[in-house]
Every structure is written in C-alpha cells, then in structure tokens.
Design a protein around this motif. Sequence first.
Motif, PDB file in Angstrom:
ATOM      1  N   ARG A  11       0.839  -1.192   0.000  1.00 57.19           N
ATOM      2  CA  ARG A  11       0.000   0.000   0.000  1.00 57.19           C
ATOM      3  C   ARG A  11       0.872   1.240   0.000  1.00 57.19           C
ATOM      4  O   ARG A  11       1.975   1.234   0.535  1.00 57.19           O
ATOM      5  CB  ARG A  11      -0.862   0.042   1.259  1.00 57.19           C
TER       6      ARG A  11
ATOM      7  N   ARG B 143       0.401   6.491   3.609  1.00 56.54           N
ATOM      8  CA  ARG B 143      -0.560   7.570   3.807  1.00 56.54           C
ATOM      9  C   ARG B 143      -0.042   8.521   4.879  1.00 56.54           C
ATOM     10  O   ARG B 143       0.360   8.094   5.950  1.00 56.54           O
ATOM     11  CB  ARG B 143      -1.917   7.019   4.203  1.00 56.54           C
ATOM     12  N   GLU B 144      -0.051   9.796   4.558  1.00 54.25           N
ATOM     13  CA  GLU B 144       0.391  10.824   5.489  1.00 54.25           C
ATOM     14  C   GLU B 144      -0.826  11.505   6.093  1.00 54.25           C
ATOM     15  O   GLU B 144      -1.699  11.987   5.361  1.00 54.25           O
ATOM     16  CB  GLU B 144       1.239  11.872   4.759  1.00 54.25           C
TER      17      GLU B 144
ATOM     18  N   THR C 143      -9.573  16.716   4.614  1.00 57.38           N
ATOM     19  CA  THR C 143      -8.839  15.486   4.350  1.00 57.38           C
ATOM     20  C   THR C 143      -8.444  14.861   5.686  1.00 57.38           C
ATOM     21  O   THR C 143      -8.277  15.556   6.689  1.00 57.38           O
ATOM     22  CB  THR C 143      -7.557  15.746   3.528  1.00 57.38           C
TER      23      THR C 143
ATOM     24  N   ASP D 169      -6.191  11.770   5.440  1.00 52.31           N
ATOM     25  CA  ASP D 169      -4.839  11.419   5.030  1.00 52.31           C
ATOM     26  C   ASP D 169      -4.758  11.399   3.507  1.00 52.31           C
ATOM     27  O   ASP D 169      -5.767  11.319   2.821  1.00 52.31           O
ATOM     28  CB  ASP D 169      -4.358  10.105   5.641  1.00 52.31           C
ATOM     29  N   VAL D 170      -3.513  11.498   3.014  1.00 53.55           N
ATOM     30  CA  VAL D 170      -3.257  11.569   1.583  1.00 53.55           C
ATOM     31  C   VAL D 170      -2.030  10.712   1.281  1.00 53.55           C
ATOM     32  O   VAL D 170      -1.103  10.646   2.078  1.00 53.55           O
ATOM     33  CB  VAL D 170      -2.985  13.035   1.144  1.00 53.55           C
ATOM     34  N   SER D 171      -2.033  10.047   0.124  1.00 50.79           N
ATOM     35  CA  SER D 171      -0.861   9.307  -0.349  1.00 50.79           C
ATOM     36  C   SER D 171      -0.644   9.668  -1.810  1.00 50.79           C
ATOM     37  O   SER D 171      -1.399  10.452  -2.391  1.00 50.79           O
ATOM     38  CB  SER D 171      -1.072   7.797  -0.202  1.00 50.79           C
TER      39      SER D 171
ATOM     40  N   ILE E  15      -6.702   9.164  -1.171  1.00 50.02           N
ATOM     41  CA  ILE E  15      -7.070  10.128  -0.143  1.00 50.02           C
ATOM     42  C   ILE E  15      -8.192   9.547   0.708  1.00 50.02           C
ATOM     43  O   ILE E  15      -8.958   8.705   0.241  1.00 50.02           O
ATOM     44  CB  ILE E  15      -7.527  11.445  -0.826  1.00 50.02           C
TER      45      ILE E  15
ATOM     46  N   ALA F  10     -12.638   6.307   1.399  1.00 47.06           N
ATOM     47  CA  ALA F  10     -11.286   6.224   0.841  1.00 47.06           C
ATOM     48  C   ALA F  10     -11.445   6.199  -0.670  1.00 47.06           C
ATOM     49  O   ALA F  10     -12.300   5.482  -1.200  1.00 47.06           O
ATOM     50  CB  ALA F  10     -10.575   4.977   1.328  1.00 47.06           C
TER      51      ALA F  10
ATOM     52  N   ARG G  64      -9.307   6.409  -4.604  1.00 49.11           N
ATOM     53  CA  ARG G  64      -8.061   6.306  -5.365  1.00 49.11           C
ATOM     54  C   ARG G  64      -8.076   7.368  -6.464  1.00 49.11           C
ATOM     55  O   ARG G  64      -9.055   7.505  -7.191  1.00 49.11           O
ATOM     56  CB  ARG G  64      -7.930   4.909  -5.970  1.00 49.11           C
TER      57      ARG G  64
END
Length: 96
Positions: free
Chosen positions: A8, A11-12, A36, A38-40, A44, A92, A94
């Motif tokens: 995966r 995620r921040e 938001t 978290d975001v990657s 999100i 969540a 993509r």
Amino acid sequence: MSRYGTQRAIREPESSALVISGVDVTGAKFKEESQTIDVSDTGIAFYMRTSVWMDAHLNLEILSSPSLGPKSLLKAKVVRFGRPAGDKRLVAARFD
C-alpha cells in the motif's frame, strides 16, 4: 505486503480543506465541504455526509495541502467506506 502481494502507498495524516462534488445515490448532483484525513501518492481519505455508490467518481478540490500544493483539482474513485461518525461516513478514494 497486502494479501494481494502489493504494498500500500504510505498515507500521510493531513487535515486540509476539501470540496467534494459528484453525483449521489439518487442521481442528483451534490457539492459539500469537508477535511482530508490522510493523503498518499495514490489516494485520499475523508469524511462526507452525502451518500455515494462504491466506485463513484468524485471531483475533489483540495485547498492548501502540504503534500499536494496550494490548490489541487483532482478526480478520484471511491474504493472503500469506513464506519460512520455521527452524520458522516469515512470514504477512501483512489486518484484517477
């Protein structure tokens, strides 16, 4: 590794203003404000009140994100729902 053999994205945690728009489960257009979670690089997570279908495509306007810049206009596909929190539900998505 996940059960599918791919890792995966990291995620921040992030709390940035977010405007979500699209089509709800009744077929009506909607627009709502959120934050938001978290975001990657690939997706999100956020909470939203409006009910949408799994695989729905959403338009996201992220305002002043540390990871995405001062203003980002993105499209994302709903891939998972989480537990409700009050009148909101974790979503969540993509990035398309």
